[in-house]
Design a protein around this motif. Structure first.
Motif, PDB file in Angstrom:
ATOM      1  N   LEU A 147       0.827  -1.205   0.000  1.00  0.00           N
ATOM      2  CA  LEU A 147       0.000   0.000   0.000  1.00  0.00           C
ATOM      3  C   LEU A 147       0.868   1.264   0.000  1.00  0.00           C
ATOM      4  O   LEU A 147       0.570   2.235  -0.701  1.00  0.00           O
ATOM      5  CB  LEU A 147      -0.936  -0.002   1.214  1.00  0.00           C
ATOM      6  N   ILE A 148       1.949   1.246   0.770  1.00  0.00           N
ATOM      7  CA  ILE A 148       2.834   2.425   0.834  1.00  0.00           C
ATOM      8  C   ILE A 148       3.499   2.661  -0.519  1.00  0.00           C
ATOM      9  O   ILE A 148       3.549   3.798  -1.017  1.00  0.00           O
ATOM     10  CB  ILE A 148       3.894   2.229   1.934  1.00  0.00           C
ATOM     11  N   LEU A 149       4.017   1.596  -1.137  1.00  0.00           N
ATOM     12  CA  LEU A 149       4.702   1.762  -2.422  1.00  0.00           C
ATOM     13  C   LEU A 149       3.738   2.234  -3.512  1.00  0.00           C
ATOM     14  O   LEU A 149       4.030   3.184  -4.243  1.00  0.00           O
ATOM     15  CB  LEU A 149       5.357   0.440  -2.848  1.00  0.00           C
ATOM     16  N   ALA A 150       2.586   1.581  -3.610  1.00  0.00           N
ATOM     17  CA  ALA A 150       1.620   1.969  -4.640  1.00  0.00           C
ATOM     18  C   ALA A 150       1.139   3.396  -4.429  1.00  0.00           C
ATOM     19  O   ALA A 150       1.028   4.188  -5.378  1.00  0.00           O
ATOM     20  CB  ALA A 150       0.436   1.004  -4.642  1.00  0.00           C
ATOM     21  N   GLY A 151       0.869   3.760  -3.178  1.00  0.00           N
ATOM     22  CA  GLY A 151       0.410   5.108  -2.881  1.00  0.00           C
ATOM     23  C   GLY A 151       1.462   6.155  -3.228  1.00  0.00           C
ATOM     24  O   GLY A 151       1.158   7.204  -3.799  1.00  0.00           O
ATOM     25  N   GLY A 152       2.711   5.869  -2.895  1.00  0.00           N
ATOM     26  CA  GLY A 152       3.778   6.819  -3.194  1.00  0.00           C
ATOM     27  C   GLY A 152       4.021   6.991  -4.681  1.00  0.00           C
ATOM     28  O   GLY A 152       4.266   8.102  -5.163  1.00  0.00           O
ATOM     29  N   LEU A 153       3.936   5.883  -5.438  1.00  0.00           N
ATOM     30  CA  LEU A 153       4.186   5.951  -6.873  1.00  0.00           C
ATOM     31  C   LEU A 153       3.120   6.756  -7.610  1.00  0.00           C
ATOM     32  O   LEU A 153       3.375   7.263  -8.708  1.00  0.00           O
ATOM     33  CB  LEU A 153       4.274   4.541  -7.462  1.00  0.00           C
ATOM     34  N   LEU A 154       1.937   6.864  -7.027  1.00  0.00           N
ATOM     35  CA  LEU A 154       0.906   7.684  -7.656  1.00  0.00           C
ATOM     36  C   LEU A 154       1.339   9.149  -7.769  1.00  0.00           C
ATOM     37  O   LEU A 154       0.826   9.885  -8.616  1.00  0.00           O
ATOM     38  CB  LEU A 154      -0.396   7.588  -6.847  1.00  0.00           C
ATOM     39  N   TRP A 155       2.290   9.572  -6.927  1.00  0.00           N
ATOM     40  CA  TRP A 155       2.753  10.951  -6.923  1.00  0.00           C
ATOM     41  C   TRP A 155       4.067  11.134  -7.683  1.00  0.00           C
ATOM     42  O   TRP A 155       4.538  12.262  -7.837  1.00  0.00           O
ATOM     43  CB  TRP A 155       2.934  11.444  -5.477  1.00  0.00           C
ATOM     44  N   LEU A 156       4.651  10.028  -8.138  1.00  0.00           N
ATOM     45  CA  LEU A 156       5.906  10.114  -8.877  1.00  0.00           C
ATOM     46  C   LEU A 156       5.648  10.067 -10.383  1.00  0.00           C
ATOM     47  O   LEU A 156       4.646   9.500 -10.832  1.00  0.00           O
ATOM     48  CB  LEU A 156       6.836   8.963  -8.488  1.00  0.00           C
ATOM     49  N   PRO A 157       6.539  10.635 -11.181  1.00  0.00           N
ATOM     50  CA  PRO A 157       6.325  10.649 -12.632  1.00  0.00           C
ATOM     51  C   PRO A 157       6.713   9.328 -13.286  1.00  0.00           C
ATOM     52  O   PRO A 157       7.428   8.510 -12.709  1.00  0.00           O
ATOM     53  CB  PRO A 157       7.246  11.774 -13.101  1.00  0.00           C
ATOM     54  N   GLU A 158       6.232   9.151 -14.505  1.00  0.00           N
ATOM     55  CA  GLU A 158       6.644   8.018 -15.334  1.00  0.00           C
ATOM     56  C   GLU A 158       8.080   8.254 -15.810  1.00  0.00           C
ATOM     57  O   GLU A 158       8.606   9.366 -15.735  1.00  0.00           O
ATOM     58  CB  GLU A 158       5.678   7.894 -16.531  1.00  0.00           C
ATOM     59  N   SER A 159       8.729   7.208 -16.287  1.00  0.00           N
ATOM     60  CA  SER A 159      10.083   7.329 -16.807  1.00  0.00           C
ATOM     61  C   SER A 159      10.091   8.156 -18.099  1.00  0.00           C
ATOM     62  O   SER A 159       9.309   7.879 -19.015  1.00  0.00           O
ATOM     63  CB  SER A 159      10.666   5.946 -17.097  1.00  0.00           C
ATOM     64  N   PRO A 160      10.967   9.164 -18.207  1.00  0.00           N
ATOM     65  CA  PRO A 160      11.033   9.936 -19.456  1.00  0.00           C
ATOM     66  C   PRO A 160      11.463   9.071 -20.639  1.00  0.00           C
ATOM     67  O   PRO A 160      11.062   9.324 -21.779  1.00  0.00           O
ATOM     68  CB  PRO A 160      12.068  11.018 -19.151  1.00  0.00           C
TER      69      PRO A 160
END
Length: 547
Positions: free
Chosen positions: A214-227
């Protein structure tokens, strides 16, 4: 060129990457959190398999009383075939999950694939927690394995693609550090619940797995995709936007333009030599080229898959999967759970050292010396174990096992993941990393199936006891030879420069190579204009909102 993004490359090899700030470092480093539930899932099972309530529930045997005979105590264990199945089925799931993740990462994006892996993993955790018998537990670990396969393959790819070159090794090493944190947390939780005589003894460790997902998935929602994913898809506006976020640069930054143009130019070059003509062809591209050419896709795929195989051959997971059982069989240790906790703590405290040495001395150097250290320690453990069984000798064995863990945690543990994420060109990178990670899990599965049969006489096995370290020591000797002849030095290079280095040098001379040109200059992209061939890249444009 969508959105009118202006591109201006550079011929200066020192300006092919924008400078970064602490904010951008932290964004890259958070992705390493994915290692925690990988480590926790790998670590908790060792303790659970030795818990009295779990053994009684899953075998139907009564818990032996204080006056039980030695024969009764020895018989009170999970049967070897069941133990082998419970441990290895996770690795089987991760093998297939990693292979599938290679496709998903190219179709839907790196970040999206990791989030999907967290969801699948969470479902597996729920089934494991609800289990009261072998069937549901095995199904839960198999499904969780698919999720771990998604995450373990693509999180390395994601971090390698977004991290700055100067700290890429340290950031990807953070993934291994997170694995050790997960192992430590699992040991602590097992230690806290081992004496419970109810289902909480094993359900608490199993249920806690869900928290990390849950922590990883939640945090990744705020991070960008790979350029680099957006470049591959031709979505150059989005690639520029996420690169500005990752490097903490203002819109229109010339530094970001230079870095992005170099990525585009490298992709154009690779596409010219690795044509994409269909789904099966894209997988076949991983195996094209000459075995004698260090830069060929075939050699890179062999390097990635064999490197992950060698990491498993070090025998480290014997300690973390079956350590509690092994320490119990030594006979003179009062609390095997505590010893397992200590070995895990050594792993955790040692791994951060790799953050510095992997960038200071390089990947190749530390993996050569790390393999040598492991060889010496494992042979010493084996020799002590077969010559003396007194308590001081057992203490010496444990000490050298801890030193062996130190060598692994500072070198081969993080180093194998770092090199795997660096050596593949963009057109095959997701599939190459997926194949390499699948190799890790395949050998993990093989080792976890075989090990119970060579450490216990139950189920027709042969108990090698401490002699098993002769096996691990011999395999580490092969790792030493492998590192010297086949591992290249990638320290301080962008992923695009790694491509060029592999074309122009060999593993044994790679440390002396220095960048001398840029792809942007060679492809004629050093003027502020639409790069030649961008229309070709954009023809495969997909829709994606992960920016």
């Amino acid at each position: 060129m969508g959105g009118g993004v202006a591109f201006q490359g550079t011929a200066d090899t020192g300006r092919v990457e924008a400078p970064v700030t602490w904010k951008s470092y932290m964004m890259c480093a958070f992705a390493a959190f994915g290692g925690i539930f990988f480590g926790f899932d790998s670590g908790y099972i060792s303790g659970v398999l030795a818990m009295d309530y779990f053994i009684s529930l899953f075998t139907g045997l009564p818990i032996p009383g204080p006056g039980a005979s030695k024969a009764v105590q020895n018989a009170f264990v999970i049967p070897t075939p069941h133990k082998s199945l419970i441990v290895s089925i996770l690795s089987a799931g991760t093998f297939f999950g990693a292979i599938l993740a290679g496709d998903l990462a190219d179709w839907f994006g790196r970040r999206t694939t990791v989030i999907l892996g967290c969801i699948v993993y969470g479902l597996g955790c729920i089934l494991q927690t609800a289990s009261t018998g072998l069937g549901l537990l095995v199904v839960g670990r198999l499904i969780a394995g698919f999720g771990v396969g998604f995450v373990s393959a693509i999180i390395i790819l994601y971090m390698s693609e977004i991290a700055p070159k100067g700290v890429r090794g340290a950031i990807v090493s953070g993934y291994q550090f997170a694995i050790t944190i997960g192992l430590l947390l699992a040991s602590c939780v097992d230690y806290a619940t081992e004496n419970r005589i109810d289902s909480g003894s094993y359900r608490i460790p199993m249920a806690l797995q869900l928290l990390w997902a849950l922590i990883l998935a939640g945090g990744l929602l705020w991070l960008p995709e790979s350029p680099r994913y957006f470049v591959m898809k031709g979505q150059l506006d989005k690639a520029a936007h996420v690169l500005e976020r990752l490097r903490d640069q203002p819109p229109g930054s010339e530094l970001v333009q230079a870095e992005l143009t170099e990525i585009i130019a490298n992709h154009e070059y690779e596409m010219s030599v690795i044509p994409q003509s269909g789904y099966f062809s894209s997988w076949a591209n991983c195996f094209r080229g000459s075995l004698l050419n260090p830069a060929s896709n075939l050699r890179r795929t062999i390097l990635g898959t064999s490197l992950q195989m060698m990491q498993q051959w070090t025998g480290i997971n014997f300690i973390f999967y079956f350590g509690t059982t092994f320490f119990t069989q030594l006979g003179t240790i009062n609390n095997p759970f505590l010893i397992s906790l200590i070995t895990t703590l050594v792993n955790v405290c040692s791994t951060p050292i790799s953050f510095w040495i992997i960038e200071r001395f390089g990947r190749r150097t530390i993996m050569i010396w790390g393999a040598l250290g492991m060889v010496l320690c494992e042979f010493i453990v084996a020799i002590i174990g077969v010559t003396d069984s007194a308590k001081p000798a057992i203490s010496a064995m444990i000490a050298f096992i801890c030193i062996y863990i130190f060598f692994f945690a500072t070198t081969w543990g993080p180093g194998a993941w770092v090199v795997t994420g660096e050596v593949f060109p963009l057109p095959i990178r997701s599939r190459g990393v997926a194949l390499s990670t699948a190799s890790n899990w395949l050998w993990n599965c093989i080792i976890t199936i075989i090990t119970p049969y060579i450490t216990s006489t139950a189920g027709g096995g042969v108990d090698l006891g401490p002699k098993i370290f002769f096996l691990w020591g011999s395999l580490c000797l092969l790792c030493l030879i492998y590192a010297y002849f086949l591992i290249p030095e990638t320290k301080g290079l962008t992923l695009e420069q790694v491509d060029r280095m592999l074309e122009e040098t060999t593993p044994m001379t790679s440390a002396k190579w220095v960048p001398h040109s840029t792809y942007a200059a060679e492809m004629g992209m050093t003027e502020k204009a639409t790069p030649h061939g961008i229309e070709h890249v954009e023809s495969g444009k997909d829709t994606d909102s992960s920016v």
